[in-house]
Design a protein around this motif. Structure first.
Motif, short mmCIF file in Angstrom:
data_model
loop_
_atom_site.label_atom_id
_atom_site.label_comp_id
_atom_site.label_asym_id
_atom_site.label_seq_id
_atom_site.Cartn_x
_atom_site.Cartn_y
_atom_site.Cartn_z
N VAL A 144 0.57 -1.67 0.52
CA VAL A 144 -0.17 -0.04 0.21
C VAL A 144 0.85 1.62 0.09
O VAL A 144 2.06 1.46 0.16
CB VAL A 144 -0.26 -0.39 1.25
N ARG A 145 0.68 2.55 -0.52
CA ARG A 145 0.48 3.30 -0.71
C ARG A 145 0.42 4.58 0.62
O ARG A 145 -1.11 4.45 1.34
CB ARG A 145 0.61 4.39 -1.60
N HIS A 146 1.38 5.36 1.48
CA HIS A 146 0.67 5.91 2.33
C HIS A 146 0.99 7.76 1.94
O HIS A 146 1.20 7.76 0.86
CB HIS A 146 2.12 6.18 3.23
N PRO A 147 -0.18 8.30 2.78
CA PRO A 147 -0.82 8.00 3.68
C PRO A 147 -2.09 6.96 4.40
O PRO A 147 -2.61 7.70 3.15
CB PRO A 147 -1.14 8.98 4.20
N VAL A 148 -2.48 6.21 4.90
CA VAL A 148 -2.87 5.36 5.10
C VAL A 148 -3.71 5.66 6.08
O VAL A 148 -2.64 5.22 7.14
CB VAL A 148 -3.09 4.16 3.83
N THR A 158 8.49 1.10 6.33
CA THR A 158 8.10 2.05 5.22
C THR A 158 9.73 1.90 3.89
O THR A 158 10.38 2.44 4.71
CB THR A 158 7.70 3.56 5.66
N LEU A 159 8.97 2.11 3.12
CA LEU A 159 10.31 2.04 1.70
C LEU A 159 9.79 3.57 0.82
O LEU A 159 8.75 3.74 1.00
CB LEU A 159 10.18 1.08 1.03
N VAL A 160 10.83 4.26 0.07
CA VAL A 160 10.06 5.82 -0.53
C VAL A 160 11.20 5.82 -1.52
O VAL A 160 11.84 4.48 -1.73
CB VAL A 160 11.50 6.49 0.60
N GLN A 161 10.22 6.28 -2.17
CA GLN A 161 10.86 6.40 -4.07
C GLN A 161 10.11 7.27 -4.40
O GLN A 161 9.31 7.76 -4.66
CB GLN A 161 9.51 5.15 -4.71
N THR A 162 11.88 8.09 -5.06
CA THR A 162 12.23 9.66 -5.02
C THR A 162 11.23 8.75 -6.79
O THR A 162 11.82 8.96 -7.49
CB THR A 162 13.36 9.99 -5.14
N GLN A 163 10.22 10.23 -6.86
CA GLN A 163 9.99 10.30 -8.20
C GLN A 163 10.22 11.48 -9.58
O GLN A 163 10.51 12.87 -8.37
CB GLN A 163 8.35 10.77 -7.95
N ALA A 255 7.92 12.74 -3.25
CA ALA A 255 8.38 10.35 -3.20
C ALA A 255 7.41 10.39 -3.03
O ALA A 255 6.56 10.71 -1.87
CB ALA A 255 8.95 11.65 -1.16
N ILE A 256 6.75 8.68 -3.08
CA ILE A 256 6.39 7.61 -2.82
C ILE A 256 6.55 6.84 -0.85
O ILE A 256 7.13 6.23 -1.59
CB ILE A 256 5.31 6.41 -3.61
N ALA A 284 12.42 -1.75 -7.87
CA ALA A 284 11.78 -0.77 -8.51
C ALA A 284 11.86 0.85 -7.77
O ALA A 284 11.52 1.91 -7.39
CB ALA A 284 10.42 -0.87 -7.28
N GLY A 285 13.66 0.87 -7.82
CA GLY A 285 13.88 2.12 -7.67
C GLY A 285 13.43 2.52 -5.77
O GLY A 285 13.48 3.89 -5.67
N MET A 286 12.70 1.55 -4.83
CA MET A 286 13.06 2.36 -3.15
C MET A 286 13.97 2.07 -3.00
O MET A 286 14.89 1.23 -2.94
CB MET A 286 11.62 1.39 -3.44
N ALA A 287 13.77 2.92 -1.74
CA ALA A 287 15.01 3.21 -0.25
C ALA A 287 14.44 2.99 1.33
O ALA A 287 13.16 3.25 1.04
CB ALA A 287 15.99 3.68 -0.62
N ALA A 288 14.77 1.96 2.05
CA ALA A 288 14.18 2.09 3.11
C ALA A 288 14.32 4.08 3.87
O ALA A 288 15.35 4.70 3.90
CB ALA A 288 15.38 1.41 4.21
N ARG A 289 13.60 3.65 4.67
CA ARG A 289 13.02 5.55 4.61
C ARG A 289 14.20 4.98 6.14
O ARG A 289 14.02 4.57 6.73
CB ARG A 289 11.73 5.48 5.57
#
Length: 305
Positions: A144-148, A158-163, A255-256, A284-289
């Protein structure tokens, strides 16, 4: 109309007697929830709630339906559970529709390596629908994507994906190494549907406005045909693909935030959550927050240590 899903919405509103609280519990925006209840009332030909500015109350028809609705929802959940166990061990997983086939394939392969006796069954759905399915028991775990906000659900790290921005390969901005959000002024924007990703949708548009980009029109969907045609831009992470150019945004303003979510913790769910974190970072180009920096406390002169 998905009658069972609409009955599930009805039972939650009937329990909360507050559309705002019910929407939070279901992980969706209030207007679409109200629309779905109205659609159910139209389908059944009765009014289920008396609505006023101060309170929401069940009508007599609503009170009569509530017990039956709960029973129908419970029976459908039980049928799904029986079917799942009758066909061997299956983990039903929700994934965003725009996650990408290669990433989903990596999830399936990675989970198979650690759990060869469990079949992974991915189902594409947006965050709001995943929250409903997780709460109702028709999904075991989701991405899922936050905020939720979803009382009763637990979340993984939480992982962060810079857009960056996706442009048609003939766009004049494609010649630049980086693009500022304000450079997109006057352009239309393609985003995931507001009803499916209400939190992310609101946060993204708010940041765009703050940085000087107010889209002339916002289109909703996951297909990139409008972007390829040069009719809109979109945000995402990745690289150039045929017909599209990806460029980073100056200052990385968007950032997602993504995590796994579940209602019932099991070893299998924990294994999937671990696999998903690795796959999303690798594919998917994500990184740990990063953890928040420790707060430094200044002592007054003469204070005791």
């Amino acid at each position: 109309m998905d009658l069972v899903r609409h009955l599930r919405y009805f039972t939650v509103v009937a329990e909360e007697l507050h559309f705002g609280n019910a929407a939070i519990r279901l992980g969706m925006a209030q207007p679409p929830l109200s629309q779905r209840i109205k659609r159910l009332e139209e389908e059944l030909g009765v009014r289920l709630f008396d609505r006023s500015a101060r309170q929401v109350r069940l009508t007599e028809a609503g009170r009569l339906l509530l017990g039956e609705a709960r029973d129908i929802v419970a029976r459908v959940d039980r049928l799904r559970e029986l079917a799942r166990h009758g066909d061997g061990a299956v983990l039903k997983v929700g994934v965003p529709p725009d996650l990408g086939a290669a990433v989903i394939a990596a999830l399936v392969a990675g989970f198979r390596d650690s759990n060869p006796d469990v079949r992974l069954a991915p189902a594409e759905s947006w965050t709001a629908d995943q929250v409903t399915s997780l709460t109702g028991g028709s999904l075991d775990v989701g991405i899922v994507r936050h905020p939720v906000t979803a009382p009763g659900l637990s979340f993984g790290g939480t992982l962060v994906q810079t857009q960056g921005v996706l442009l048609a390969d003939g766009d004049e901005l494609a010649a630049r190494a980086e693009v500022h959000l304000a450079d997109l002024a006057g352009r239309e924007l393609l985003m995931p549907p507001k009803e499916g990703e209400p939190g992310m949708y609101a946060e993204t548009l708010a940041e765009c406005r703050r940085r000087g980009y107010v889209p002339t029109q916002v289109h909703e969907g996951s297909g990139l045909g409008l972007v390829m045609a040069g009719a809109a831009v979109a945000f995402g992470a990745g690289q150039d693909t045929p017909g599209l150019v990806w460029r980073p945004l100056i200052g990385a303003p968007l950032a997602i935030r993504v995590s796994t979510a579940w209602r019932t913790a099991t070893d299998t769910v924990a294994d999937f959550s671990s696999v998903a974190a690795g796959v999303l970072q690798d594919n998917a180009g994500m990184a740990a927050r990063a953890a928040a920096p420790a707060r430094r406390v200044s002592r007054r002169p003469g204070a005791l240590a």
